[in-house]
Motif scaffolding. Structure first.
Motif, short mmCIF file in Angstrom:
data_model
loop_
_atom_site.label_atom_id
_atom_site.label_comp_id
_atom_site.label_asym_id
_atom_site.label_seq_id
_atom_site.Cartn_x
_atom_site.Cartn_y
_atom_site.Cartn_z
N LEU A 1 -16.37 71.32 58.85
CA LEU A 1 -17.06 72.58 58.59
C LEU A 1 -17.04 73.56 59.77
N ARG A 2 -16.67 73.10 60.97
CA ARG A 2 -16.58 74.00 62.12
C ARG A 2 -15.39 74.95 62.02
N HIS A 3 -14.39 74.55 61.24
CA HIS A 3 -13.14 75.30 61.19
C HIS A 3 -13.20 76.47 60.21
N ALA B 1 -9.10 71.58 50.35
CA ALA B 1 -8.80 70.63 51.42
C ALA B 1 -9.98 69.72 51.75
N LEU B 2 -11.15 70.30 51.98
CA LEU B 2 -12.31 69.46 52.32
C LEU B 2 -12.71 68.55 51.16
N ILE B 3 -12.59 69.04 49.94
CA ILE B 3 -12.93 68.23 48.76
C ILE B 3 -11.99 67.04 48.66
N GLU B 4 -10.69 67.28 48.77
CA GLU B 4 -9.72 66.18 48.72
C GLU B 4 -9.99 65.17 49.83
N GLN B 5 -10.32 65.68 51.00
CA GLN B 5 -10.59 64.81 52.13
C GLN B 5 -11.83 63.97 51.87
N GLY C 1 -18.57 74.65 68.12
CA GLY C 1 -19.29 75.83 67.68
C GLY C 1 -19.96 75.64 66.34
N PRO C 2 -20.62 76.70 65.88
CA PRO C 2 -21.29 76.66 64.58
C PRO C 2 -20.26 76.61 63.44
#
Length: 161
Positions: A6-8, A28-32, A51-52
């Motif tokens: 989530l930082r990216h 991408a995040l869902i597949e991961q 970072g945030p």
């Protein structure tokens, strides 16, 4: 290289390829999270890595996950493998790859492919897997991967190494 989280800043990534950008921004995040693939991102070494959320710019990325393909004598030959009794063999799929538009034509794409090969070889040593494959969307991409040592499977845009 870092694992996408989530930082990216996925929403700030623009490669010029709509399907590539949409994948990174929405899937991408869902597949991961589902364990289907791992997404590695290249970030500027000067960027803050702690970072945030959505603050770290992405220069490029690739997804890597398990896959199988049908055994064919030409495939085995291209991989330097002896005949096998199986109908399918396992390996790794370089599913998506993208480079931020402003960073293109600087060798980042080939460097990302080289890193994907390193990760696939490390996984192969621990878990098995005979190849890294890619499904090229265009003939231009077929040529790109062939220049990097991939072999095209007859009648397809699938390449292996």
């Amino acid at each position: 290289m870092e694992i996408l989280d989530l930082r990216h800043d996925v929403n700030g990534f623009r490669s010029g390829g709509n399907a590539v950008d949409t994948y990174l921004q929405t899937n991408a995040l869902i597949e991961q999270e589902l364990g289907l693939s791992t997404v590695r991102v290249a970030v500027d070494s000067d960027a803050a890595t702690n970072g945030p959320p959505m603050s770290v710019p992405i220069i490029g990325f690739f997804s890597l996950g398990p896959t199988t393909i049908n055994v064919d004598p030409r495939l085995l030959k291209s991989l330097g493998l002896p005949p096998v009794e199986y109908t399918r063999i396992g390996g790794y799929l370089l599913g998506m790859l993208g480079v931020q538009k402003a960073s293109q034509r600087q060798g980042i794409g080939p460097a990302l492919v080289a890193r994907a090969l390193e990760y696939a070889k490390a996984a192969q040593a621990e878990f098995g897997g005979a190849f890294l494959s890619v499904d090229a969307e265009t003939e231009t991409l077929v040529s790109f991967y062939e220049k990097l040592g991939f072999t095209r499977l007859s009648g397809t845009r699938k390449l292996v190494r």
